[in-house]
Write an enzyme that holds these catalytic residues in place. Structure first.
Site, short mmCIF file in Angstrom:
data_model
loop_
_atom_site.label_atom_id
_atom_site.label_comp_id
_atom_site.label_asym_id
_atom_site.label_seq_id
_atom_site.Cartn_x
_atom_site.Cartn_y
_atom_site.Cartn_z
N THR A 132 46.57 -65.98 35.11
CA THR A 132 46.13 -64.93 34.19
C THR A 132 45.70 -65.55 32.87
O THR A 132 46.15 -66.65 32.51
CB THR A 132 47.30 -63.94 33.94
OG1 THR A 132 46.98 -63.13 32.82
CG2 THR A 132 48.61 -64.64 33.66
N ASP A 133 44.87 -64.83 32.13
CA ASP A 133 44.48 -65.33 30.80
C ASP A 133 45.67 -65.32 29.83
O ASP A 133 45.64 -65.99 28.80
CB ASP A 133 43.30 -64.52 30.22
CG ASP A 133 43.58 -63.02 30.06
OD1 ASP A 133 44.69 -62.56 30.42
OD2 ASP A 133 42.68 -62.31 29.57
N GLU A 134 46.73 -64.56 30.16
CA GLU A 134 47.86 -64.43 29.23
C GLU A 134 48.61 -65.75 29.05
O GLU A 134 49.34 -65.91 28.07
CB GLU A 134 48.82 -63.33 29.70
CG GLU A 134 48.16 -61.98 29.75
CD GLU A 134 49.11 -60.80 29.70
OE1 GLU A 134 50.29 -60.98 29.37
OE2 GLU A 134 48.65 -59.69 29.98
N TYR A 158 56.74 -62.60 30.84
CA TYR A 158 55.80 -62.56 31.97
C TYR A 158 54.84 -63.76 31.90
O TYR A 158 54.72 -64.51 32.88
CB TYR A 158 54.99 -61.25 31.95
CG TYR A 158 53.71 -61.32 32.78
CD1 TYR A 158 53.76 -61.40 34.17
CD2 TYR A 158 52.45 -61.34 32.16
CE1 TYR A 158 52.59 -61.49 34.92
CE2 TYR A 158 51.28 -61.43 32.91
CZ TYR A 158 51.36 -61.50 34.29
OH TYR A 158 50.22 -61.61 35.04
N LYS A 162 54.31 -67.06 34.37
CA LYS A 162 53.03 -67.40 35.03
C LYS A 162 52.58 -68.80 34.61
O LYS A 162 51.97 -69.53 35.41
CB LYS A 162 51.96 -66.36 34.65
CG LYS A 162 52.17 -64.98 35.25
CD LYS A 162 52.01 -64.92 36.77
CE LYS A 162 50.60 -65.12 37.24
NZ LYS A 162 50.47 -64.94 38.71
P1 NAD Z 1 50.99 -55.88 41.31
O1 NAD Z 1 52.28 -55.79 40.57
O2 NAD Z 1 50.18 -54.64 41.52
O3 NAD Z 1 51.24 -56.52 42.75
C1 NAD Z 1 52.11 -57.59 42.96
C2 NAD Z 1 52.51 -57.60 44.43
O4 NAD Z 1 53.38 -58.72 44.64
C3 NAD Z 1 53.27 -56.34 44.87
O5 NAD Z 1 52.72 -55.84 46.08
C4 NAD Z 1 54.68 -56.84 45.09
O6 NAD Z 1 55.41 -56.13 46.08
C5 NAD Z 1 54.45 -58.29 45.48
N1 NAD Z 1 55.63 -59.11 45.25
C6 NAD Z 1 56.42 -59.14 44.15
N2 NAD Z 1 57.45 -59.97 44.33
C7 NAD Z 1 57.31 -60.52 45.58
C8 NAD Z 1 58.08 -61.43 46.33
N3 NAD Z 1 59.22 -61.97 45.86
N4 NAD Z 1 57.64 -61.76 47.57
C9 NAD Z 1 56.51 -61.19 48.10
N5 NAD Z 1 55.76 -60.30 47.41
C10 NAD Z 1 56.15 -59.96 46.17
O7 NAD Z 1 50.16 -56.99 40.55
P2 NAD Z 1 48.56 -57.16 40.39
O8 NAD Z 1 48.15 -56.49 39.15
O9 NAD Z 1 47.91 -56.87 41.66
O10 NAD Z 1 48.50 -58.74 40.11
C11 NAD Z 1 48.39 -59.66 41.19
C12 NAD Z 1 48.33 -61.07 40.64
O11 NAD Z 1 47.24 -61.19 39.73
C13 NAD Z 1 49.57 -61.47 39.83
O12 NAD Z 1 49.83 -62.82 40.13
C14 NAD Z 1 49.14 -61.31 38.39
O13 NAD Z 1 49.85 -62.18 37.56
C15 NAD Z 1 47.68 -61.69 38.48
N6 NAD Z 1 46.77 -61.12 37.48
C16 NAD Z 1 46.75 -59.75 37.28
C17 NAD Z 1 45.84 -59.22 36.39
C18 NAD Z 1 45.77 -57.73 36.16
O14 NAD Z 1 45.05 -57.30 35.26
N7 NAD Z 1 46.45 -56.90 36.93
C19 NAD Z 1 44.95 -60.06 35.71
C20 NAD Z 1 45.00 -61.45 35.93
C21 NAD Z 1 45.91 -61.96 36.84
O1 DAU Z 2 45.26 -60.15 30.88
C1 DAU Z 2 45.70 -60.11 32.21
C2 DAU Z 2 46.96 -59.31 32.31
O2 DAU Z 2 46.60 -57.95 32.14
C3 DAU Z 2 47.70 -59.51 33.62
O3 DAU Z 2 48.13 -60.85 33.71
C4 DAU Z 2 48.92 -58.57 33.73
O4 DAU Z 2 49.51 -58.69 35.01
C5 DAU Z 2 48.42 -57.16 33.54
O5 DAU Z 2 49.52 -56.27 33.55
C6 DAU Z 2 47.65 -57.02 32.22
O6 DAU Z 2 48.56 -57.17 31.08
P1 DAU Z 2 48.46 -56.26 29.78
O7 DAU Z 2 49.78 -56.27 29.12
O8 DAU Z 2 47.27 -56.59 28.96
O9 DAU Z 2 48.17 -54.82 30.51
P2 DAU Z 2 48.72 -53.36 30.21
O10 DAU Z 2 47.88 -52.43 31.00
O11 DAU Z 2 50.20 -53.28 30.33
O12 DAU Z 2 48.36 -53.16 28.68
C7 DAU Z 2 47.02 -53.24 28.22
C8 DAU Z 2 47.06 -53.02 26.71
O13 DAU Z 2 47.40 -51.66 26.46
C9 DAU Z 2 48.07 -53.85 25.98
O14 DAU Z 2 47.55 -54.21 24.72
C10 DAU Z 2 49.26 -52.90 25.80
C11 DAU Z 2 48.60 -51.56 25.67
N1 DAU Z 2 49.32 -50.40 26.22
C12 DAU Z 2 49.83 -50.48 27.48
C13 DAU Z 2 50.52 -49.45 28.04
C14 DAU Z 2 51.11 -49.55 29.43
C15 DAU Z 2 49.46 -49.22 25.48
O15 DAU Z 2 48.96 -49.13 24.33
N2 DAU Z 2 50.15 -48.18 26.03
C16 DAU Z 2 50.71 -48.24 27.27
O16 DAU Z 2 51.35 -47.26 27.71
#
Ligand code: NAD
Ligand code: DAU
Length: 344
Positions: A132-134, A158, A162
């Protein structure tokens, strides 16, 4: 991708394939590569939802295994059957990591280590890691965007977990010559996004005429990318990326949370009275931005989905799929696994 690119049919292990990005990835891959075979290993935590993959469950090239990536026995058994690992599984929500970081370290760090070790022991399997970019920390308003040379400087439990995973992936490349690639992507949005994250939470709240909780003043900036653009980028890295390399993927759509909230309100015909300003997230990262020029130059990848059009379609998806998110809100989705698969 070395030897496996020439195979007629590739066998993939997708971890976390029942989550948001992983389920979209599986759907994408089965459509693009109908001869390939996928094993989806997922523990089905609260974000894992097999209803995301109803359309794949009868596909003979798709198999679901309920299991933990930290369990070496399960992982080693599957590793023998596959050519390529695409590792999505993680605890993914920053707010949950602030409340309880333990499972983040267990799953994101130890789970990644177990997968790497099993991939090494199985003869050095091709491994793509979803980061992730985080992990790069956060940017000030005028700072240049993150690129592949940015140091890892995470600021939440988190992102620290990562970053730990990413360090291990590189360590297995240098130490054991494991053929790895890594992608660092910005904030995804699209269908099947669990309604705890900003976009799906706000859209589903508004569909129920509830207010939307904006943290602090809503000045934090995120770069949004459609999940299909992300997954196409992962595909291109797997097929064309150089082993040992990292690729940054972003949407080129930097927007503050308040501006995004106003855009959602406008697209849903709601007014500003629906905003509720709530306490800020502790350690809230101010801004993320991604320079994806390496992916563009080396792979010919760039995001294709216009943000406003993608957001509109996503809102439509949540309107049409009320049952999907209402079953999450009621908890009913967690019964789907037993109904379809029985207890494994
Ligand atoms: P998500 O939380 O929707 O899905 C995660 C999945 O992993 C779930 O289905 C969960 O059951 C499974 N999981 C958790 N623990 C596990 C374990 N011990 N064994 C097997 N499976 C397990 O997450 P997402 O948003 O789909 O993110 C997927 C990946 O992408 C993550 O690695 C996250 O860090 C990365 N990522 C997410 C974003 C985003 O914006 N959502 C952006 C960049 C990177
Ligand atoms: O940048 C990639 C990441 O993006 C992934 O690695 C993470 O898995 C994914 O969850 C996401 O992280 P963020 O923390 O950026 O996403 P989130 O949707 O939780 O929040 C987006 C922004 O909105 C953040 O600045 C927090 C804010 N926020 C979030 C929630 C849930 C609010 O203001 N109100 C809210 O209720």
């Amino acid at each position: 991708m070395g030897d496996i690119i020439n195979k007629k049919s590739i066998r993939l292990l997708v971890t976390g394939g029942a989550g948001f990005i992983g389920s979209n990835f599986i759907r994408y891959w089965l459509k693009e590569y109908p001869d390939d075979k996928i094993v989806n290993l997922d523990i089905l935590n609260y974000a894992g939802n097999l209803e995301n993959l109803k359309d794949a469950e009868n596909n003979p090239n798709y198999k679901f295994v309920k299991g933990d990536i930290c369990d070496m026995g399960t992982v080693a058994e599957i590793m023998g059957e596959v050519d390529l690992i695409v590792h999505f599984a993680a605890e993914s929500h920053v707010d949950r990591s602030i409340m309880d970081s333990g499972n983040f370290v267990r799953v994101n760090v130890e789970g990644t280590r177990v997968l790497l070790e099993a991939a090494k022991n199985a003869g050095g399997k091709r491994f793509h890691h979803i980061s992730t970019d985080e992990v790069f920390g956060h940017l000030g308003p005028g700072d240049p965007a993150f690129n592949e040379r940015a140091p890892l400087s995470p600021r939440s439990p988190y992102s620290a977990s990562k970053a730990g995973a990413e360090h291990l992936v590189r360590a297995y490349f240098h130490t054991h010559k494991l053929p790895v690639t890594i992608s660092n992507c910005s904030n995804n949005y699209g269908p099947y996004h669990f309604p705890e994250k900003l976009i799906p939470l706000f859209v589903t709240n508004l569909l129920e005429d509830k207010k939307v909780p904006v943290y602090g003043k809503g000045e934090n900036v995120r770069d949004w990318i459609h999940v299909d653009d992300h997954n196409r980028g992962v595909d291109m890295i797997i097929k064309k990326g150089r082993i040992g390399e990292t690729y940054c993927l972003g949407g080129g759509n930097e927007i503050s949370n308040l501006a995004l909230t106003r855009m959602i309100l406008r697209l849903m015909d709601k007014d500003e009275a629906m905003i509720e300003y709530v306490a800020d997230r502790p350690g809230h990262d101010l801004r993320y931005a991604i320079d994806f020029s390496k992916a563009r130059h080396e792979l010919g990848w760039e995001p294709e989905i216009d943000f406003e059009a993608g957001l509109k379609n996503t809102i439509e998806w949540y309107k049409k799929n009320k049952e999907w998110w209402q079953r999450i809100r009621s908890g009913a989705y967690q019964e789907y696994y037993n109904k379809q698969y029985g207890k494994q």
